[in-house]
Design an enzyme around this catalytic site. Structure first.
Site, PDB file in Angstrom:
ATOM      1  N   ARG A  61       0.540  -1.141   0.536  1.00  0.00           N
ATOM      2  CA  ARG A  61       0.207   0.225  -0.645  1.00  0.00           C
ATOM      3  C   ARG A  61       0.504   1.480  -0.049  1.00  0.00           C
ATOM      4  O   ARG A  61       1.456   1.669   0.533  1.00  0.00           O
ATOM      5  CB  ARG A  61      -1.189   0.203   1.198  1.00  0.00           C
ATOM      6  CG  ARG A  61      -1.895  -0.948   1.175  1.00  0.00           C
ATOM      7  CD  ARG A  61      -2.931  -1.346   2.252  1.00  0.00           C
ATOM      8  NE  ARG A  61      -3.713  -2.674   1.694  1.00  0.00           N
ATOM      9  CZ  ARG A  61      -4.644  -2.425   2.594  1.00  0.00           C
ATOM     10  NH1 ARG A  61      -5.156  -1.970   3.896  1.00  0.00           N
ATOM     11  NH2 ARG A  61      -5.206  -3.930   2.916  1.00  0.00           N
ATOM     12  N   ARG A  87       0.777   1.910  10.689  1.00  0.00           N
ATOM     13  CA  ARG A  87       1.218   1.744   9.021  1.00  0.00           C
ATOM     14  C   ARG A  87       1.971   1.550   8.090  1.00  0.00           C
ATOM     15  O   ARG A  87       2.907   2.815   8.250  1.00  0.00           O
ATOM     16  CB  ARG A  87       0.516   2.797   9.065  1.00  0.00           C
ATOM     17  CG  ARG A  87      -0.726   4.011   7.681  1.00  0.00           C
ATOM     18  CD  ARG A  87      -0.517   5.301   7.244  1.00  0.00           C
ATOM     19  NE  ARG A  87      -1.855   5.442   8.533  1.00  0.00           N
ATOM     20  CZ  ARG A  87      -3.273   5.094   7.841  1.00  0.00           C
ATOM     21  NH1 ARG A  87      -3.462   4.405   7.384  1.00  0.00           N
ATOM     22  NH2 ARG A  87      -4.043   5.249   9.067  1.00  0.00           N
ATOM     23  N   GLU A 121      -7.651  -0.624  14.349  1.00  0.00           N
ATOM     24  CA  GLU A 121      -8.480  -1.215  13.228  1.00  0.00           C
ATOM     25  C   GLU A 121      -7.196  -2.274  13.035  1.00  0.00           C
ATOM     26  O   GLU A 121      -6.116  -2.040  12.519  1.00  0.00           O
ATOM     27  CB  GLU A 121      -8.618  -0.232  12.174  1.00  0.00           C
ATOM     28  CG  GLU A 121      -9.161  -1.875  11.135  1.00  0.00           C
ATOM     29  CD  GLU A 121      -9.252  -1.437   9.773  1.00  0.00           C
ATOM     30  OE1 GLU A 121      -9.711   0.080   9.912  1.00  0.00           O
ATOM     31  OE2 GLU A 121      -9.495  -1.518   8.669  1.00  0.00           O
ATOM     32  N   SER A 145     -10.898  -5.991   9.032  1.00  0.00           N
ATOM     33  CA  SER A 145     -12.007  -5.396   8.271  1.00  0.00           C
ATOM     34  C   SER A 145     -12.955  -6.715   7.772  1.00  0.00           C
ATOM     35  O   SER A 145     -12.920  -6.677   6.500  1.00  0.00           O
ATOM     36  CB  SER A 145     -12.077  -4.956   7.079  1.00  0.00           C
ATOM     37  OG  SER A 145     -12.612  -3.510   7.137  1.00  0.00           O
ATOM     38  N   ARG A 199       1.324  -5.835  12.186  1.00  0.00           N
ATOM     39  CA  ARG A 199       0.314  -5.042  13.120  1.00  0.00           C
ATOM     40  C   ARG A 199      -0.571  -5.258  13.885  1.00  0.00           C
ATOM     41  O   ARG A 199      -0.200  -4.855  15.234  1.00  0.00           O
ATOM     42  CB  ARG A 199      -1.244  -4.024  12.054  1.00  0.00           C
ATOM     43  CG  ARG A 199      -2.398  -3.282  12.288  1.00  0.00           C
ATOM     44  CD  ARG A 199      -3.106  -2.341  11.916  1.00  0.00           C
ATOM     45  NE  ARG A 199      -2.561  -1.735  11.432  1.00  0.00           N
ATOM     46  CZ  ARG A 199      -3.265  -1.200  10.785  1.00  0.00           C
ATOM     47  NH1 ARG A 199      -5.055  -0.468  10.489  1.00  0.00           N
ATOM     48  NH2 ARG A 199      -3.464   0.041   9.916  1.00  0.00           N
TER      49      ARG A 199
END
Length: 437
Positions: free
Chosen positions: A258, A273, A347, A350, A397
């Site tokens: 990403r 991130r 988070e 998802s 993460r």
RNA sequence: GGAGCAGUGGCCGAGCGGCUUAAGGCGACGGUCUUGAAAACCGUUGUGCCGAAAGGCACCGGGGGUUCGAAUCCCUCCUGCUCCGCCA
């Protein structure tokens, strides 16, 4: 993609849905283009009918009659060209607009602007109270020599990192544990390509929209997938499945890439991130039935929760509000794990439900078995599938809560019970032991 | 990377400018027969769009062209296979 017939029937519903989600599309213009295209196509069809009829009579004609027929044909061709031109001009605009219309959110999705208005559904697990000054995951990682951000940045720039020794092993242990949980539940494990054609990107709904978030190989016109959702959901693209095959339940472990464009300066600390990570992802493709979709949405959420419970990580589940939903998502549950260093639930998973939004885009259908109902109404034999997906685990993460919550006063980290078999039985990560098991 | 061959309906496969409304076979479904099944026989069986229906239109890997007319001829791209070269 939305059925144009539905938009024709109830344009207001899609205007409202777009506004609520922050994907505003000019529905009026879409309908205008649609009706122009429809009438052009209709006239074109009539011209073709005449052309076919005349064309067939030509071999039987001769002399003046034949000449007259040929003249008539060339007139028809001129008219045809006129309409063709109109379609060629408007079709691309129509296609573009259609790709932008948002899937309306379910009625039980809270209205909201952004993630601050997501609604907590429930909390699970107890938040650990420390009797010493806890370190954050970066401090722990450095002290134990299992995370090396500096050299990651040296190699690949900001938002990059290396995992080392027990850090790497813990990362793979989590992924493999998650994968095994899913395989045990009957999900089909897959190893998938990650350089995706544009069709797969737009089929899953990422394009148009997420181009800026995606690493693209312009030379080869390929895109590095940001999640295995793309190959897993799109792998049956364009097919007509047999009803007996459904539901498809797939699980894949993949790296995810990403660009994090537009997130400059946001979450710059630590492993939260980053540009590249690994994830086990689950995808379900089921029949075109809202109740089935609801059932599988709960199932994939439950699958992820089972992994979190097994890891004994405290988390909460939130109902994501309209403003934080993707264009194609009808409803989404996020799992947020408690992260001590961030002082908040953040988070980690998802779970998205799309109904036929993705399937329509990628022309993924299934043939229903012949029943009394379909025998009477032959037309509805073939339908678009429904699709859903959810994270099973994403690392590093998940290392943030894991390292931080499993740390001990002496700076060591206890290995969660369920991961020990994947770490050669290791119970603790300490400075001296971190390089070997 | 070089050379050659090929892409037709769920599958196999014919077709090489108007007897195609895509032959034929397999499979699937329905029926006859049968106590039931099999076999045999008869029938049905691609997708999308327009239409209340009758019916019409488009689609033979994608795009473009030639022609009154293209699955069929031409150009181009894509995919697959075979051989050669290179290589983890």
């Amino acid at each position: 993609m939305i059925d144009i017939k539905q938009i024709r029937e109830d344009p207001e519903r899609f205007k409202d849905a777009g506004r609520a989600k922050g994907f505003d599309v000019d529905i009026d213009r879409l309908l205008e283009v649609d009706s122009t295209l429809m009438s052009a196509r209709k006239q074109l069809q009539e011209i073709s009918t005449s052309k076919n009829r005349i064309g067939k009579s030509i071999p039987k004609l001769s002399g003046d009659e034949k000449q007259a027929a040929l003249t008539q044909l060339s007139e028809l061709k001129q008219q045809e060209a006129k309409h063709d031109e109109q379609i060629k001009k408007l079709q691309p605009e129509f296609d573009e607009l259609m790709l932008e219309v948002a899937q309306p959110a379910d009625d039980d999705v809270p209205l909201g602007k952004d993630d601050t208005e997501n609604v907590e559904i429930r909390k699970e697990g107890d938040i650990r109270q420390f009797r010493f000054e806890p370190k954050d995951h970066v401090q722990l990682g450095q002290a134990l020599d299992i995370i090396d951000i500096e050299r990651g940045v040296k190699l690949a720039g900001t938002r990059n990192y290396l995992l080392k020794g027990d850090g790497a092993l813990l990362h793979w242990a989590l992924l493999r544990f998650a994968m095994d949980c899913m395989v045990r539940k009957g999900y089909v494990p897959m190893s998938v390509p990650l350089l995706m054609k544009d069709e797969a990107m737009s089929g899953t709904g990422y394009y148009p929209g997420a181009e800026e978030q995606t690493y693209r190989m312009e030379k080869d016109q390929l895109n590095l997938a940001g999640t295995a959702e793309v190959p897993l959901t799109a792998c049956r693209m364009g097919e007509i499945l047999k009803a007996e095959e459904l539901p498809l339940k797939y699980v894949a472990l993949s790296s995810c890439f990403r660009r994090e464009a537009g997130a400059a300066g946001k979450d710059t600390y630590g492993l939260y991130r980053i540009h590249q990570f690994d994830k086990v992802e689950q995808v379900v493709v089921c029949e075109n039935d809202a109740e089935q979709s609801r059932k599988f949405h709960d199932e994939i959420l439950g699958n992820a929760e089972a992994v979190m419970r097994a890891l004994e990580l405290p988390y909460r589940v939130v109902n994501v509000c309209t403003g934080d939903l993707g264009r194609g998502q009808a409803k989404k549950f996020d799992i947020e794990a408690w992260m001590p260093s961030r002082g908040n639930y953040c988070e980690t998973h998802s779970a998205s439900k799309f109904y036929e939004f993705q399937a329509r885009r990628m022309n993924l259908r299934y043939r229903r078995q012949k029943t009394e109902e379909t025998r009477q109404k032959e037309k509805s034999k073939i339908n678009f599938c429904h699709t859903l997906n959810n994270t099973v685990i994403a690392s590093p993460r998940i290392l943030i809560p894991l390292l931080e919550l499993y740390q001990n006063a002496d700076g060591s980290v206890t290995v969660p019970q369920v991961l020990r078999p994947y770490m050669n039985g290791k119970e603790q990560i300490t400075k001296s032991s971190s390089r070997s098991t």
